[in-house]
Design an enzyme around this catalytic site. Structure first.
Site: not given
Ligand code: AP5
Ligand code: MG
Length: 207
Positions: A153, A86
């Site tokens: 989620r 990331r």
């Protein structure tokens, strides 16, 4: 062959990784691994949960150690990495572990990605990804494969989504430049899923 998927939240990384899974790729998703950890009962779980619900990245040390551990257990030569690395720090760590063949960056409009996230439902058993607007299951709110009830989620709410995008903007450009310099970077427009799949098929020579 090792493929890495970059892209903002909701850009389709998990969807494409699931497609590659059907073509004999092992799917390693740092987000899926963290979601498993966060539902455990431990101090580590609390730490991970705090970051995920705040839309923040988990620490590099923890993330790198988790991915390294997972990579050691993978036997498949074909691997798709989804959501890792990331940032450049993680990318430099990964260089020491594995050779990457392709980096596909799934790029599109933020509003479109947000709509996709808000419509996303996932199977808690097999992690299949659905969408109430774009990819409906055959039976409403149930997984096509194991009939489990689909869930949303915990980080797919408007407040956390905004923070996830901020975090993405903070770290993404240097990461893109890191892979552009290595000449393994391909940007793919994610407006149309079939187009993304066709592009990936072309690069990976999937028929
Ligand atoms: P992670 O799980 O990686 O989440 P994310 O990056 O925010 O990405 P998403 O999973 O939301 O989106 P996606 O690109 O996979 O899209 P999807 O295919 O589902 O990370 C979650 C958290 O974990 C982070 O915030 C952080 O806290 C932590 N974390 C993870 N990795 C980390 C790391 N390396 N370091 C530190 N912390 C880390 O698609 C979305 C929806 O759109 C689906 O419903 C799908 O059906 C639909 N869809 C997809 N593509 C299309 C299309 N082309 N057309 C129409 N619909 C589409
Ligand atoms: Mg995902």
């Amino acid at each position: 062959m090792v493929v890495l998927l970059l892209g903002a939240p909701g850009s389709g990384k998990g969807t494409i990784a699931n497609y590659l899974k059907n073509h004999n790729f092992f799917h390693l998703s740092s987000g899926d691994l963290f979601r498993k950890i966060m539902h455990q009962n431990s101090q580590l779980a609390q730490e991970v949960k705090k970051n995920i619900l705040a839309g923040k990245l988990v620490s590099d040390d923890l993330t790198n150690a988790m991915v390294k551990n997972e990579l050691l257990s993978i036997k498949n030569n074909n691997l798709v990495l989804d959501g890792y690395p990331r940032n450049v720090n993680q990318a430099k760590f990964l260089v020491k572990l594995i050779k990457i063949d392709y980096v596909f960056d799934l790029v599109g409009q933020e509003q479109q990605n947000i709509k996709r996230i808000l419509g996303r439902r996932i199977c808690p058993i097999c992690q299949s990804i659905y969408n109430i607007y774009f990819k409906k299951p055959k039976k409403e709110n149930h997984c096509d494969y194991d009939d489990a009830i689909l869930i949303k989620r915990d980080d797919d709410n408007e407040q956390t989504i905004k923070k996830r995008f901020n975090e993405y903007q903070k770290f993404n450009l240097p990461l893109v430049e890191f892979y552009q310099a290595k000449k393994i970077y391909q940007k793919i427009n994610n407006d149309n899923l079939q187009y993304v799949i066709n592009q990936i098929d072309k690069f990976l020579k999937i028929k």
